[in-house]
Design an enzyme around this catalytic site. Structure first.
Site, PDB file in Angstrom:
ATOM      1  CG  LEU A  94      -1.837  -1.193   1.371  1.00 23.09           C
ATOM      2  CD1 LEU A  94      -2.824  -0.976   2.509  1.00 23.09           C
ATOM      3  CD2 LEU A  94      -2.588  -1.455   0.062  1.00 23.09           C
ATOM      4  CB  ALA A 131      -2.684   5.002  -2.525  1.00 26.85           C
ATOM      5  NE  ARG A 166       1.416  13.048  10.423  1.00 28.17           N
ATOM      6  CZ  ARG A 166       1.477  11.980  11.211  1.00 28.17           C
ATOM      7  NH1 ARG A 166       2.177  12.025  12.331  1.00 28.17           N
ATOM      8  NH2 ARG A 166       0.847  10.863  10.880  1.00 28.17           N
ATOM      9  CD  GLN A 225      -6.752   3.534  -2.629  1.00 29.14           C
ATOM     10  OE1 GLN A 225      -5.649   3.837  -2.190  1.00 29.14           O
ATOM     11  NE2 GLN A 225      -7.736   3.137  -1.828  1.00 29.14           N
ATOM     12  N   GLY A 240      -4.742   0.969  15.418  1.00 29.42           N
ATOM     13  CA  GLY A 240      -5.877   0.075  15.615  1.00 29.42           C
ATOM     14  C   GLY A 240      -5.535  -0.901  16.744  1.00 29.42           C
ATOM     15  CG  ASN A 274      -3.478  -3.751  12.331  1.00 30.70           C
ATOM     16  OD1 ASN A 274      -2.779  -4.692  11.955  1.00 30.70           O
ATOM     17  ND2 ASN A 274      -4.227  -3.020  11.502  1.00 30.70           N
ATOM     18  CE1 TYR A 292      41.404  17.361 -13.890  1.00 30.62           C
ATOM     19  CE2 TYR A 292      42.339  18.519 -15.773  1.00 30.62           C
ATOM     20  CZ  TYR A 292      41.382  17.672 -15.232  1.00 30.62           C
ATOM     21  OH  TYR A 292      40.410  17.143 -16.029  1.00 30.62           O
ATOM     22  CB  SER A 308      57.524  21.648  -9.469  1.00 27.46           C
ATOM     23  OG  SER A 308      57.882  20.593  -8.620  1.00 27.46           O
TER      24      SER A 308
HETATM   25  C1  UD1 Z   1      -3.788   1.693   9.619  1.00 25.34           C
HETATM   26  C2  UD1 Z   1      -4.655   0.598  10.234  1.00 25.34           C
HETATM   27  C3  UD1 Z   1      -4.406   0.548  11.743  1.00 25.34           C
HETATM   28  C4  UD1 Z   1      -2.930   0.325  12.016  1.00 25.34           C
HETATM   29  C5  UD1 Z   1      -2.085   1.367  11.312  1.00 25.34           C
HETATM   30  C6  UD1 Z   1      -0.647   1.001  11.423  1.00 25.34           C
HETATM   31  C7  UD1 Z   1      -6.669   0.453   8.891  1.00 25.34           C
HETATM   32  C8  UD1 Z   1      -8.081   0.836   8.760  1.00 25.34           C
HETATM   33  N1  UD1 Z   1      -6.044   0.886   9.960  1.00 25.34           N
HETATM   34  O1  UD1 Z   1      -4.233   2.914  10.170  1.00 25.34           O
HETATM   35  O2  UD1 Z   1      -5.164  -0.495  12.324  1.00 25.34           O
HETATM   36  O3  UD1 Z   1      -2.713   0.360  13.425  1.00 25.34           O
HETATM   37  O4  UD1 Z   1      -2.423   1.432   9.913  1.00 25.34           O
HETATM   38  O5  UD1 Z   1       0.124   2.039  10.904  1.00 25.34           O
HETATM   39  O6  UD1 Z   1      -6.156  -0.244   8.048  1.00 25.34           O
HETATM   40  N2  UD1 Z   1      -3.326   3.656   2.129  1.00 25.34           N
HETATM   41  C9  UD1 Z   1      -3.620   3.527   0.804  1.00 25.34           C
HETATM   42  N3  UD1 Z   1      -4.863   3.828   0.365  1.00 25.34           N
HETATM   43  C10 UD1 Z   1      -5.833   4.251   1.221  1.00 25.34           C
HETATM   44  C11 UD1 Z   1      -5.516   4.386   2.582  1.00 25.34           C
HETATM   45  C12 UD1 Z   1      -4.255   4.069   3.011  1.00 25.34           C
HETATM   46  O7  UD1 Z   1      -2.769   3.146  -0.008  1.00 25.34           O
HETATM   47  O8  UD1 Z   1      -6.953   4.496   0.753  1.00 25.34           O
HETATM   48  C13 UD1 Z   1      -1.961   3.311   2.586  1.00 25.34           C
HETATM   49  C14 UD1 Z   1      -1.217   4.503   3.169  1.00 25.34           C
HETATM   50  O9  UD1 Z   1      -0.422   5.130   2.175  1.00 25.34           O
HETATM   51  C15 UD1 Z   1      -0.350   3.840   4.223  1.00 25.34           C
HETATM   52  C16 UD1 Z   1      -1.171   2.645   4.667  1.00 25.34           C
HETATM   53  O10 UD1 Z   1      -2.086   2.394   3.635  1.00 25.34           O
HETATM   54  O11 UD1 Z   1       0.869   3.371   3.704  1.00 25.34           O
HETATM   55  C17 UD1 Z   1      -1.883   2.884   5.970  1.00 25.34           C
HETATM   56  O12 UD1 Z   1      -2.725   4.000   5.831  1.00 25.34           O
HETATM   57  P1  UD1 Z   1      -2.931   5.042   6.996  1.00 25.34           P
HETATM   58  O13 UD1 Z   1      -3.934   6.023   6.595  1.00 25.34           O
HETATM   59  O14 UD1 Z   1      -1.639   5.496   7.501  1.00 25.34           O
HETATM   60  O15 UD1 Z   1      -3.591   4.069   8.082  1.00 25.34           O
HETATM   61  P2  UD1 Z   1      -3.864   4.379   9.582  1.00 25.34           P
HETATM   62  O16 UD1 Z   1      -5.067   5.213   9.672  1.00 25.34           O
HETATM   63  O17 UD1 Z   1      -2.644   4.835  10.223  1.00 25.34           O
END
Ligand code: UD1
Ligand code: MG
Length: 455
Positions: free
Chosen positions: A8, A10, A15, A73, A137, A167, A364, A403
């Site tokens: 993942l 996207a 920040r 996505q 989570g 998680n 050089y 030199s």
């Molecule tokens: C997610 C988990 C959470 C976990 C945490 C760990 C879910 C709902 N929650 O939360 O349980 O403790 O990660 O860091 O899964 N991303 C996409 N497409 C999207 C949304 C996210 O590609 O539509 C990618 C983000 O770029 C990132 C990862 O998924 O790399 C996690 O997304 P992020 O929004 O950071 O999840 P959290 O809300 O932190």
């Protein structure tokens, strides 16, 4: 068992405060996502799909690997939605591992543990216990310690917020089950997102058992959200590399002041002093010494070479028992044979220097072939560029260049030739002869300087 990996990547990474998509920020000169892809390869994944969105085509554009499957996505509707986009790419896979593109340092051992936890069941999670679980989570278990579901921070009750097992986001699922669970996801939660984490409750509702595994070290599940965390993980990665190299027999005077951005192959009894940076593909032979504050990039350094402090070596080859520095600069396509000496404030570019030759001070040497046992005096310059073209200089074996000589290329100095100090050599200098081009020194006896008259 055919393993597919969905990464993942996207998310926006607000920040980071950057134009560059977060997953392209480098850790040890390699994009964060590149580390995760390498991990997926290390696991022997049959398919690797990357879900991208923010940053658009810049993300796939940063990778040349032809086997990666890029899944766009367009809207970030949640982690569940993201994985769902990649399902077509996972067809024919038996199991799917989900990784995050911004979590770069997960070890293969840890993921093997997770894959093992998934062996007897449809779903396994990588979880970790944190002193401060805020934001993550939470893993909700029953009184017999069986995983029931994951509740996100924003949806959790006060009691659930007390749970310190969280998680990491990484999980392994049986593919057909995953397809089915993802098809049933809803976004009726605090964030209005399709949560990947909701598949846990679905697996349990079907009577399945959800297993879990834990990482070997906490940093393995740390993600990068801002530049501070990026710097922390960089330090962590550098420490791991330094430890691995020291176990292989490398002496690092201070592992905290050593950086490797690439691959380093070292022989026996190599010593590296503080603040040394190694970039790209570098080989150091046996008994090499590298002095403090030196940068070596894509180069091969032979056995017994001593590199003193403050050198910059880029795409060069240094033959055995040579001595370099302090303050030498070897530029691309420099090839030094054995026992060559290159001293302070010497720059060499695109040149070959044969055995035993010395260029010790303030020179050089560019586009030059230097024979063996040549001595190039202090301040010698090859004038290789006429403003439009580069020309070569050839210096034969045993030549002695006095030199402060300028060798105006194209020009050849014959074997055994001697060039008088301070010469400007514009035509070939014959072998075994003294060539010099400077006005004869004259003295005028009794000559007096002009003087101001006293008032
Ligand atoms: C997610 C988990 C959470 C976990 C945490 C760990 C879910 C709902 N929650 O939360 O349980 O403790 O990660 O860091 O899964 N991303 C996409 N497409 C999207 C949304 C996210 O590609 O539509 C990618 C983000 O770029 C990132 C990862 O998924 O790399 C996690 O997304 P992020 O929004 O950071 O999840 P959290 O809300 O932190
Ligand atoms: Mg989120």
């Amino acid at each position: 068992m055919k393993l597919g990996v969905v990464i993942l990547a996207a998310g926006q990474g607000t920040r980071m405060r950057s134009e560059l998509p977060k997953v392209l920020h480098p850790l040890a000169d390699r994009p964060l996502l590149g580390h995760v892809i390498a991990t997926a390869r290390g696991l022997g994944a049959k398919r690797i799909a990357v879900v991208y969105g923010h940053g658009g085509e810049r993300v796939p554009g940063a990778f040349t690997d032809s086997d990666l499957i890029w899944v766009e996505q367009a809207q970030q509707l949640g982690t569940g939605h993201a994985v769902e986009q990649a399902l077509p790419a996972m067809a024919e896979m038996d199991r799917v591992l989900v990784l995050y593109g911004d979590v770069p340092l997960t070890s293969l051992d840890t993921l093997h543990g997770l894959l093992q936890a998934a062996e007897q069941t449809q779903l396994a999670l990588l979880t970790v216990t944190l002193a401060d679980p805020t934001g993550y989570g939470r893993i909700v278990r029953d009184d017999q310690d069986r995983v029931l579901r994951i509740v996100e921070q924003k949806d959790a009750s006060a009691a659930e917020l007390e749970i310190d097992e969280v998680n990491t986001g990484m999980l392994v699922a049986d593919r057909p089950s995953l397809v089915q669970w993802l098809g049933q996801l809803e976004n009726d939660n605090a964030q209005g997102e399709f949560y990947l984490t909701d598949i846990v409750a679905k697996a349990v509702a079907e009577g399945g058992e959800v297993h879990s595994a834990q990482p070997g070290e906490a940093y393995e599940v740390m993600g990068v959200n801002d530049r501070l965390q990026l710097a922390e993980l960089e330090r962590c990665f550098q420490r791991l590399q330094a430890e691995r190299l020291m176990r292989q027999g490398l002496t690092l005077r201070d592992p905290a002041r050593f950086d490797l951005r690439g691959t380093l192959t070292v022989g026996r009894d190599v010593e590296i002093d503080v603040n040394v940076l190694i970039v790209g593909d570098v080989t150091l032979g046996d008994d090499v010494r590298v002095g403090a504050n030196t940068v070596i990039r894509n180069s091969r350094i032979g056995d017994g070479v001593q590199i003193f402090e403050n050198c910059v070596i880029d795409r060069a080859e240094v033959g055995a028992a040579s001595i370099i520095g302090p303050f030498s600069r070897l530029r691309p396509e420099t090839v030094l044979s054995e026992r060559v000496h290159v001293g302070n404030f010497v720059e060499i570019k695109k040149s070959e220097v044969a055995e035993g030759s010395k260029i010790n001070h303030l020179s050089y040497v560019g586009d030059t072939t230097v024979g063996r046992s040549v001595n190039i005096g202090a301040g010698t310059i090859t004038c290789n560029y006429d403003g439009a073209f580069k020309h070569r200089t050839i210096i034969g074996d045993d030549a002695f260049i006095g030199s402060d000589t300028q060798l105006v290329a194209p020009v050849e100095v014959g074997a055994g030739a001697t060039i008088g100090a301070g010469s400007t050599i514009t035509r070939d200098a014959p072998p075994e002869a003294l060539t010099l081009s400077r006005p004869r020194q004259t003295s005028i006896p009794g000559w007096s300087r002009p003087r101001k008259e006293k008032k």
